[in-house]
Write an enzyme that holds these catalytic residues in place. Structure first.
Site, PDB file in Angstrom:
ATOM      1  CG  ASP A 269     -63.423  52.965-141.557  1.00  0.00           C
ATOM      2  OD1 ASP A 269     -63.182  53.174-140.363  1.00  0.00           O
ATOM      3  OD2 ASP A 269     -62.616  52.420-142.331  1.00  0.00           O
TER       4      ASP A 269
ATOM      5  CG  ASN B  29     -65.335  45.881-132.418  1.00  0.00           C
ATOM      6  OD1 ASN B  29     -65.037  45.586-131.255  1.00  0.00           O
ATOM      7  ND2 ASN B  29     -64.434  45.924-133.390  1.00  0.00           N
ATOM      8  NE  ARG B  30     -69.667  40.022-129.548  1.00  0.00           N
ATOM      9  CZ  ARG B  30     -68.866  39.175-128.909  1.00  0.00           C
ATOM     10  NH1 ARG B  30     -68.856  39.135-127.587  1.00  0.00           N
ATOM     11  NH2 ARG B  30     -68.074  38.357-129.576  1.00  0.00           N
ATOM     12  CE  LYS B  31     -60.456  41.165-129.770  1.00  0.00           C
ATOM     13  NZ  LYS B  31     -59.533  40.746-130.869  1.00  0.00           N
ATOM     14  CD  GLU B  32     -62.934  48.456-131.400  1.00  0.00           C
ATOM     15  OE1 GLU B  32     -61.985  48.642-132.171  1.00  0.00           O
ATOM     16  OE2 GLU B  32     -64.043  49.031-131.517  1.00  0.00           O
TER      17      GLU B  32
END
Length: 488
Positions: free
Chosen positions: A277, A207-210
């Site tokens: 998921d 995701n964007r944060k990751e």
């Protein structure tokens, strides 16, 4: 991704032919549902009156559930403890159907559980029991041997990393190496900052944060996300990055330089639990059936838009995805029918991208093979084809008071459904001259035995550097002739 009926149904049903191997951190998701009517006298906290409790496989287990819901054949490998939660997980996976689960039981290990307390569709608390200790070497080796064997008849491998210790560095690298040796693409749903674990993967789905945490880069804009993804691919020999961006949709960046940004499709968001998921499972099933990454990402984006509208750790079934795609197709058809001002803006955008714009026109009352051939031949001459469509009043003046048979909106909708048509504009005049002058096409196409001096708008197009093309029509077809035969 654009999918035209009747291909939509066969495409979605085709997901059921995917054969997927899945390995990762399984956990037990418990949901405690109730309602809050008062504040506790013991502390300033709400009192949840419990109405219902549910438990289901979560983490990588939810990826398995989503794959099974799409009809895919799943071999799922993970590890649990010799505890009650581990036994509950094994039983829950057996009840799911369509999942061949091979869970290694590790004595003394704690099976991860996440218990969510929910009132009025809102989570008010989550309580976790878990371990993040890496799987012991012997258990990891057994798991890798089982996975390597399972890959023999699989089309794609998914590694679902929740940071709970199943995907040890040795296991992750060994799994990717085994898949590459077998010629099988690897999709990784990553966790943490160290992506060297996933070196050689075909696709990773942070995701964007990751993505920001993994690269240490800013990831607020499209450009920053693309730059961070490219740095990640270069550093770890990764084939593509699919970045999930919540309400901003998804971005697909490949090592060959291609970039695609997909808008989010959710109408209402109730719960984002497990949405990632759903994305990775849909990607896997789609890639397993031979779709391109861009096509697979389009399906995954649609599936994500469905699942966030559900409460709890939910899945997307084939029939739901089929309905979503059909709904989107109808919206796209409507978007291809535009008024003059919108058409001018759309054409200007095409031209700014260096695309060649073609134009043809007609009444197209009862669509027949002659019409279809004209449109296909016209589209072959340009990058984008605009069709000028006579309004009902215009057709009546040209063809008589009994025409048109179909109203202009119906005729426009039928035209918009054709792959050869990019835009339909209804005009009120007897000729399309004003429309041609407004849109200034690069190519004006007419079918039949016209000479250029008899084609409306030809002089204008040529004066502005465009060209006029006359294409052959298929003989023996006409709306007037068809209506005459019907009247008999």
């Amino acid at each position: 991704m654009t999918v035209k009926s009747p291909d939509i149904q066969s495409l979605v049903e085709g997901l059921g032919h995917a054969r997927v191997a899945l390995a990762g951190d399984v956990m037990l998701d418990r949901f405690v549902y109730g309602h809050v009517e008062r504040i506790s006298p013991e502390a300033p906290i709400p009192v949840l009156r419990v109405d219902e409790e549910r438990a289901m496989p979560g983490g990588a287990g939810n990826v398995a559930r989503n794959l099974a819901a799409l009809g895919a054949e799943v071999t799922f490998l993970s590890a649990v403890g010799d505890d009650e939660a581990g036994a509950d997980l094994k039983a829950a996976l057996e009840r799911e159907g369509g999942i061949e689960a091979a869970l290694t039981v590790v004595p003394g290990r704690t099976t991860t559980q996440k218990t969510r307390f929910v009132a009025m569709s809102q989570q008010i608390l989550r309580a976790d029991r878990e371990t993040t200790q890496p799987l012991d070497a012997a258990s990891a080796e057994r798991l890798l041997a089982a996975l390597t064997s399972a890959l023999k008849d699989r089309q794609v491998l998914v590694l679902s990393d929740y940071g709970k210790g199943v995907l040890t560095p040795a296991f992750a690298r060994g799994a990717i190496a085994a898949a590459r040796a077998a010629g099988i693409p690897v999709i990784v749903d990553p966790k943490g900052r160290d992506y060297s674990l996933y070196a050689g993967a075909s696709v990773v789905t942070p995701n964007r944060k990751e993505l920001g945490e993994a690269t240490g880069a800013a990831v607020d804009t499209d450009e920053e996300i693309v730059a961070a993804a490219r740095a990640l691919m270069k550093a770890h020999d990764i084939g593509a990055v699919v970045v999930t961006r919540a309400q901003a949709g998804m971005s697909v960046i490949t090592a060959d330089g291609a970039v695609t940004h997909l808008k989010a499709e959710a109408r209402e968001v109730f719960d984002v639990s497990g949405a990632g998921d759903t994305v990775v499972s849909t990607l896997a099933a789609a890639l397993g059936t031979g779709l391109t990454l861009a096509e697979a990402a389009g399906l995954a984006n649609s599936a994500a838009g469905i699942v966030v509208g559900k409460v709890g750790t939910a899945v997307v079934h084939q029939d739901e995805l089929l309905a979503k795609l059909r709904e989107r197709e109808l919206s796209m058809l409507e978007a291809k029918v535009a008024g003059l001002k919108s058409a001018e803006d759309i054409v200007a955008g095409w031209r700014a991208r260096g695309l060649t714009v073609g134009f043809t026109n007609g009444c197209f009352d009862l669509l027949h093979p002659g019409h279809v051939t004209l449109l296909e031949r016209s589209r072959a001459l340009c990058d984008r084809l605009v069709v000028g469509l006579n309004s009902d009043a215009s057709v009546s003046r040209l063809k008589g008071p009994e025409r048109p048979v179909q109203p202009d909106i119906a005729r426009a909708t039928v035209l918009a459904a054709l792959a050869s048509v990019d835009l339909v504009v209804i005009f009120e005049e007897d000729t399309p001259e004003a429309l041609i002058k407004a849109l200034r096409p690069d190519i004006l196409v007419k079918g039949g035995d016209y000479t250029i001096d008899k084609i409306v708008g030809a002089d204008f197009v040529q004066a502005h550097g465009g060209r006029v093309e006359i294409v052959d029509i298929v003989p023996g077809f006409s709306t007037t002739g068809t209506l005459a035969r019907l009247k008999g």
